[in-house]
Design an enzyme around this catalytic site. Structure first.
Site, mmCIF file in Angstrom:
data_model
loop_
_atom_site.group_PDB
_atom_site.id
_atom_site.type_symbol
_atom_site.label_atom_id
_atom_site.label_comp_id
_atom_site.label_asym_id
_atom_site.label_seq_id
_atom_site.Cartn_x
_atom_site.Cartn_y
_atom_site.Cartn_z
ATOM 1 N N CYS A 136 33.153 40.285 -19.088
ATOM 2 C CA CYS A 136 33.015 39.003 -19.788
ATOM 3 C C CYS A 136 34.342 38.570 -20.383
ATOM 4 C CB CYS A 136 31.964 39.103 -20.869
ATOM 5 S SG CYS A 136 32.437 40.275 -22.122
ATOM 6 N N GLU A 145 30.895 30.163 -14.017
ATOM 7 C CA GLU A 145 31.298 31.560 -14.223
ATOM 8 C C GLU A 145 31.082 32.286 -12.894
ATOM 9 O OE1 GLU A 145 28.839 34.137 -16.710
ATOM 10 O OE2 GLU A 145 30.585 35.376 -17.158
HETATM 11 P P1 NAD Z 1 21.828 38.844 -17.164
HETATM 12 O O1 NAD Z 1 21.745 37.719 -18.127
HETATM 13 O O2 NAD Z 1 21.307 38.628 -15.792
HETATM 14 O O3 NAD Z 1 21.002 40.112 -17.741
HETATM 15 C C1 NAD Z 1 21.196 40.590 -19.043
HETATM 16 C C2 NAD Z 1 19.903 41.237 -19.527
HETATM 17 O O4 NAD Z 1 18.865 40.251 -19.567
HETATM 18 C C3 NAD Z 1 19.397 42.354 -18.618
HETATM 19 O O5 NAD Z 1 18.914 43.394 -19.436
HETATM 20 C C4 NAD Z 1 18.305 41.692 -17.813
HETATM 21 O O6 NAD Z 1 17.271 42.587 -17.451
HETATM 22 C C5 NAD Z 1 17.769 40.626 -18.745
HETATM 23 N N1 NAD Z 1 17.331 39.412 -18.037
HETATM 24 C C6 NAD Z 1 17.839 38.901 -16.879
HETATM 25 N N2 NAD Z 1 17.217 37.763 -16.554
HETATM 26 C C7 NAD Z 1 16.293 37.529 -17.522
HETATM 27 C C8 NAD Z 1 15.334 36.490 -17.743
HETATM 28 N N3 NAD Z 1 15.217 35.476 -16.902
HETATM 29 N N4 NAD Z 1 14.555 36.572 -18.830
HETATM 30 C C9 NAD Z 1 14.671 37.605 -19.691
HETATM 31 N N5 NAD Z 1 15.562 38.614 -19.530
HETATM 32 C C10 NAD Z 1 16.358 38.578 -18.465
HETATM 33 O O7 NAD Z 1 23.334 39.352 -17.157
HETATM 34 P P2 NAD Z 1 23.994 40.446 -16.197
HETATM 35 O O8 NAD Z 1 24.100 39.873 -14.823
HETATM 36 O O9 NAD Z 1 23.340 41.758 -16.376
HETATM 37 O O10 NAD Z 1 25.452 40.557 -16.855
HETATM 38 C C11 NAD Z 1 26.500 39.678 -16.560
HETATM 39 C C12 NAD Z 1 26.567 38.536 -17.553
HETATM 40 O O11 NAD Z 1 26.707 39.033 -18.873
HETATM 41 C C13 NAD Z 1 27.781 37.639 -17.335
HETATM 42 O O12 NAD Z 1 27.395 36.303 -17.530
HETATM 43 C C14 NAD Z 1 28.758 38.080 -18.419
HETATM 44 O O13 NAD Z 1 29.699 37.128 -18.814
HETATM 45 C C15 NAD Z 1 27.817 38.404 -19.520
HETATM 46 N N6 NAD Z 1 28.416 39.307 -20.479
HETATM 47 C C16 NAD Z 1 28.802 38.790 -21.680
HETATM 48 C C17 NAD Z 1 29.404 39.602 -22.615
HETATM 49 C C18 NAD Z 1 29.832 39.052 -23.935
HETATM 50 O O14 NAD Z 1 30.190 39.855 -24.789
HETATM 51 N N7 NAD Z 1 29.820 37.760 -24.160
HETATM 52 C C19 NAD Z 1 29.622 40.961 -22.331
HETATM 53 C C20 NAD Z 1 29.200 41.460 -21.099
HETATM 54 C C21 NAD Z 1 28.593 40.612 -20.179
#
Ligand code: NAD
Length: 495
Positions: A281, A380
């Site tokens: 991120c 992104e």
């Molecule tokens: P994601 O949003 O797909 O998933 C994150 C979590 O949410 C997981 O535990 C997943 O099971 C759950 N989830 C996914 N879809 C959902 C839904 N529709 N409803 C409820 N829960 C749901 O993210 P990812 O692909 O695992 O990670 C990558 C993303 O995270 C990127 O956008 C990245 O920028 C972001 N990120 C941000 C930070 C920060 O500090 N701002 C840090 C790390 C990652």
């Protein structure tokens, strides 16, 4: 096929929902395990277990709590290679990177070891005659963490180190894409002496998340993931009366002024753009080249790209591993198609430098003359695609950064201290680097972006983490002077 299950009340509990998800080894491009996906009833069990453990953990002395934290720090340090190997196997990042992730997570435990100091309240003596006022920081109860795939060890450590230190009980719902590291961490907590039930890990997907959002006994939710999900978590969680911090996605810019050291900036762009295959991120996604620096900078980055060794994480010569899934790889490669690029020029095409075999690899790509309206700029990407936007002036660069809906991290490269200081004041982004491409704050500051990169009022870990996982109670007490006591307490006035 290996089965990855839940951790409740200090032991592994096999899933009963009948639903599972695939876990891949991205370097091999094949499924290596299946993970249980919890039903609402399984979430309820984890929350109930945490609720039952709360009174005793809350009553545990600060001395004893910090003793457990210090021991967890030692146990994790002793097992850091094992945790890093679990991260590498399911995430795909190279081993040195996975070890770095564990090291950063350890820093959060070290911060939390200071709980007795961090949890001090305030005291005002004699606000009125015989009246004192003091504040105490109390835990919230059962709190939950929902974490993304890209830092399967570090992000849980961001959250539960402080939450547990503050006296809360924790339910973690890790990413279903790489769930093993969190289970391993739970085992280590037990070895460190954390009482059963204080930390529970529930594997799952959206179904588990929806139950956490609705559960009346979950007091707070700490979330890290993509912006659409972060917004949903924040809106639903707060509507249900919970305290929520929800960190979202990012589009981080690296502004390079004409006076910058071009070699230094190019090295930084390559490591921050392609490290961990761009799945960070805080990864640099856009280089903003100001004025005359553009041509030499693009040349210097392009020259370095062939030297980035792409390969499996367990090969010590690899510098960049595969992407998390085949689907995500296809999605990222889509940004190299003409409709996503618009008028931009593909300088290095990562599709041409992929190791042989079925692994989810995509080599580093460089795109020049990117226009802000194109999807390669606007979205992104979360992959190894670095865009270059050329602008004429500092003001144009600043406007571009400040107009972006995301505001997680930003970096400025310059040799001019005055320009750096001005940028730091002008820029509307939560974390700023000056000649530092990935300005992740150390654990005794807090981590967080602005705008669409964070929903909520507190940032993650550090002092904000302690604030998030505690609530303040203010006590006003009156004790009459002993001179007015009807009992002889031995004070001269009573005699
Ligand atoms: P994601 O949003 O797909 O998933 C994150 C979590 O949410 C997981 O535990 C997943 O099971 C759950 N989830 C996914 N879809 C959902 C839904 N529709 N409803 C409820 N829960 C749901 O993210 P990812 O692909 O695992 O990670 C990558 C993303 O995270 C990127 O956008 C990245 O920028 C972001 N990120 C941000 C930070 C920060 O500090 N701002 C840090 C790390 C990652």
């Amino acid at each position: 096929m290996k089965r990855i299950s839940h951790w409740v009340d200090g032991r592994i509990i096999a899933g009963k929902s009948g639903r599972t998800g695939p876990v891949y080894n991205p370097a091999l491009g094949e499924q290596v395990a299946e993970v249980d996906l919890a039903s609402a009833a399984e979430v309820d069990l984890a929350v109930e277990t945490a609720r039952a453990a709360f009174p005793a953990w809350r009553a545990t002395s600060l001395a004893r709590r910090s003793e457990v934290l210090f021991r967890m720090r030692e146990v994790l340090d002793a097992n850091r290679k094992e945790v890093a190997a679990a991260v590498m196997a399911e995430h795909g990042k190279v081993l040195s990177d996975a070890e770095g992730e564990v090291a950063r997570g350890l820093e959060n435990l070290e911060f939390a070891c200071g709980a007795p100091y961090l949890l001090r309240g305030g005291h005002s003596e004699q606000v009125a005659r015989g009246v004192d006022v003091y504040s105490v920081l109390e835990p919230l109860g059962v709190v939950a963490g929902i974490t993304p795939f890209n830092f399967p060890a570090m992000v849980p450590l961001w959250m539960f180190s402080n939450a547990i230190a503050c006296g809360n009980c924790f339910v973690l719902k890790p990413s279903e894409k790489d769930p093993s590291a969190s289970l391993l961490l739970a085992v280590l907590w037990k070895q460190a002496g954390l009482p059963d039930g204080v930390l529970n890990v529930i594997q799952g997907d959206r179904e588990a998340v929806e139950r956490i959002l609705a559960h009346p006994d979950v007091a707070a939710i700490s979330f890290v993931g993509s912006t659409p999900v972060a917004r949903h978590i924040y809106e639903t969680g707060t509507r249900n009366g919970k305290r929520v911090q929800a960190l979202g996605g990012a589009k981080n810019h690296m502004v390079v002024l004409p006076d910058a050291d071009v070699d230094m900036a190019a090295d930084a762009a390559v490591s921050a753009g392609y490290g961990s295959a761009g799945e960070r991120c805080m990864a640099i996604s856009v280089v903003v080249a100001v004025g005359t620096v553009a041509d030499p900078l693009v040349r210097a980055i392009a020259e370095r790209i062939p030297r980035v060794k792409v390969g499996p994480g367990d090969d010590p010569s690899s510098e960049m591993g595969p992407l998390i899934t085949g689907e995500h790889r296809q999605h990222v490669a889509g940004y190299l198609e003409p409709d996503a690029l618009g008028e931009a020029r593909l300088v290095v095409d990562g599709r041409a430098s992929v190791p042989a075999g079925p692994g989810f690899y995509l080599g580093p790509s460089l795109v020049d003359h990117v226009q802000p309206a194109s999807s390669v700029y606007a979205e992104e990407i979360f992959g190894p695609v670095l865009s270059v936007v050329r602008v004429g002036t500092y003001e144009e660069a600043l406007q571009l950064v400040n107009a972006n809906p995301y505001a997680n991290g930003v970096a400025l490269f310059t040799r001019d201290g005055g320009a750096a200081r001005r940028f730091q004041v002008d820029v509307e982004v939560g974390m700023v680097g000056v000649n530092v491409p990935i300005p992740v704050p150390v654990s005794y500051y807090s981590f967080g972006g602005w705008k669409a990169s964070l929903f909520g009022d507190t940032h993650m870990y550090g002092p904000d983490g302690v604030r998030f996982f505690t609530r303040t109670k203010v006590v006003t007490s009156r004790w009459p002077d002993p001179a007015s006591s009807s009992v002889d307490l031995g004070f001269p006035q009573n005699r």
